[in-house]
Motif scaffolding. Structure first.
Motif, PDB file in Angstrom:
ATOM      1  N   PHE A  47       0.810  -1.218   0.000  1.00  0.00           N
ATOM      2  CA  PHE A  47       0.000   0.000   0.000  1.00  0.00           C
ATOM      3  C   PHE A  47       0.838   1.261   0.000  1.00  0.00           C
ATOM      4  O   PHE A  47       1.899   1.280   0.598  1.00  0.00           O
ATOM      5  CB  PHE A  47      -0.937  -0.002   1.212  1.00  0.00           C
ATOM      6  N   PRO A  48       0.372   2.332  -0.632  1.00  0.00           N
ATOM      7  CA  PRO A  48      -0.886   2.446  -1.360  1.00  0.00           C
ATOM      8  C   PRO A  48      -0.786   1.750  -2.726  1.00  0.00           C
ATOM      9  O   PRO A  48       0.276   1.760  -3.358  1.00  0.00           O
ATOM     10  CB  PRO A  48      -1.089   3.949  -1.532  1.00  0.00           C
ATOM     11  N   LEU A  49      -1.884   1.151  -3.163  1.00  0.00           N
ATOM     12  CA  LEU A  49      -1.906   0.503  -4.468  1.00  0.00           C
ATOM     13  C   LEU A  49      -1.667   1.536  -5.557  1.00  0.00           C
ATOM     14  O   LEU A  49      -2.024   2.708  -5.407  1.00  0.00           O
ATOM     15  CB  LEU A  49      -3.248  -0.198  -4.689  1.00  0.00           C
ATOM     16  N   GLN A  50      -1.058   1.094  -6.645  1.00  0.00           N
ATOM     17  CA  GLN A  50      -0.734   1.966  -7.766  1.00  0.00           C
ATOM     18  C   GLN A  50      -1.537   1.554  -8.995  1.00  0.00           C
ATOM     19  O   GLN A  50      -1.861   0.383  -9.165  1.00  0.00           O
ATOM     20  CB  GLN A  50       0.765   1.863  -8.095  1.00  0.00           C
ATOM     21  N   GLU A  51      -1.823   2.516  -9.843  1.00  0.00           N
ATOM     22  CA  GLU A  51      -2.493   2.250 -11.117  1.00  0.00           C
ATOM     23  C   GLU A  51      -1.438   1.773 -12.108  1.00  0.00           C
ATOM     24  O   GLU A  51      -0.342   2.324 -12.176  1.00  0.00           O
ATOM     25  CB  GLU A  51      -3.156   3.519 -11.652  1.00  0.00           C
ATOM     26  N   ALA A  52      -1.773   0.726 -12.859  1.00  0.00           N
ATOM     27  CA  ALA A  52      -0.870   0.214 -13.884  1.00  0.00           C
ATOM     28  C   ALA A  52      -1.710  -0.335 -15.028  1.00  0.00           C
ATOM     29  O   ALA A  52      -2.937  -0.416 -14.932  1.00  0.00           O
ATOM     30  CB  ALA A  52       0.022  -0.877 -13.301  1.00  0.00           C
ATOM     31  N   GLU A  53      -1.041  -0.714 -16.095  1.00  0.00           N
ATOM     32  CA  GLU A  53      -1.727  -1.284 -17.238  1.00  0.00           C
ATOM     33  C   GLU A  53      -0.912  -2.465 -17.755  1.00  0.00           C
ATOM     34  O   GLU A  53       0.314  -2.390 -17.842  1.00  0.00           O
ATOM     35  CB  GLU A  53      -1.870  -0.220 -18.326  1.00  0.00           C
ATOM     36  N   MET A  54      -1.582  -3.570 -18.056  1.00  0.00           N
ATOM     37  CA  MET A  54      -0.911  -4.732 -18.610  1.00  0.00           C
ATOM     38  C   MET A  54      -1.677  -5.144 -19.858  1.00  0.00           C
ATOM     39  O   MET A  54      -2.861  -5.470 -19.786  1.00  0.00           O
ATOM     40  CB  MET A  54      -0.885  -5.886 -17.605  1.00  0.00           C
ATOM     41  N   GLN A  55      -1.027  -5.069 -21.004  1.00  0.00           N
ATOM     42  CA  GLN A  55      -1.623  -5.412 -22.289  1.00  0.00           C
ATOM     43  C   GLN A  55      -2.952  -4.675 -22.495  1.00  0.00           C
ATOM     44  O   GLN A  55      -3.950  -5.240 -22.912  1.00  0.00           O
ATOM     45  CB  GLN A  55      -1.801  -6.923 -22.419  1.00  0.00           C
ATOM     46  N   GLY A  56      -2.960  -3.393 -22.126  1.00  0.00           N
ATOM     47  CA  GLY A  56      -4.125  -2.559 -22.327  1.00  0.00           C
ATOM     48  C   GLY A  56      -5.211  -2.707 -21.269  1.00  0.00           C
ATOM     49  O   GLY A  56      -6.265  -2.091 -21.376  1.00  0.00           O
ATOM     50  N   PRO A  58      -6.363  -2.009 -17.455  1.00  0.00           N
ATOM     51  CA  PRO A  58      -5.997  -1.262 -16.249  1.00  0.00           C
ATOM     52  C   PRO A  58      -6.042  -2.172 -15.015  1.00  0.00           C
ATOM     53  O   PRO A  58      -6.960  -2.979 -14.858  1.00  0.00           O
ATOM     54  CB  PRO A  58      -7.054  -0.161 -16.166  1.00  0.00           C
ATOM     55  N   LEU A  59      -5.035  -2.038 -14.174  1.00  0.00           N
ATOM     56  CA  LEU A  59      -4.904  -2.844 -12.956  1.00  0.00           C
ATOM     57  C   LEU A  59      -4.490  -1.974 -11.795  1.00  0.00           C
ATOM     58  O   LEU A  59      -3.939  -0.900 -11.969  1.00  0.00           O
ATOM     59  CB  LEU A  59      -3.811  -3.915 -13.128  1.00  0.00           C
TER      60      LEU A  59
END
Length: 104
Positions: A47-56, A58-59
């Motif tokens: 924590f804190p969780l982060q915004e990410a993207e994997m193969q388009g 959002p995670l």
């Protein structure tokens, strides 16, 4: 699989009662009722969780994703190893221990 690329994701279920760590009961041992096999992951890695993207897609990922991988899979987590043949995992003092097998 998207665009012919295999995608692998680990999903962890945890107990969030302690203030300093997450208790992860269901892991590679599969002994979720045995308190000796729980893994205690420091919350500061997650924590804190982060915004990410994997193969388009959002995670939300851990704050310190690479450190989480090192904590869970050992310092050589980026090096391929064959499960059961190249290494074994143990839990010692609520921490996962990656044990490299002798390949000679």
């Amino acid at each position: 699989m998207q665009d012919g690329l295999p995608t692998f994701v680990d999903i962890y279920l945890y107990n969030d009662k302690p203030k300093t760590h997450l208790i992860q009961r269901w892991n590679f041992n599969g002994l979720w009722r045995d308190p000796e096999t729980t893994i205690h992951v420091p919350k500061s890695l997650i924590f804190p969780l982060q915004e990410a993207e994997m193969q388009g897609i959002p995670l939300r990922v851990p704050a310190k994703a690479e450190e989480v991988c090192a904590f869970l899979y050992g310092p050589s987590w980026r090096t391929s190893a064959r499960k059961g043949a190249g290494y074994e995992m143990k839990i010692v003092d609520s921490r996962p221990q990656f044990i490299q097998k002798n390949m000679a």
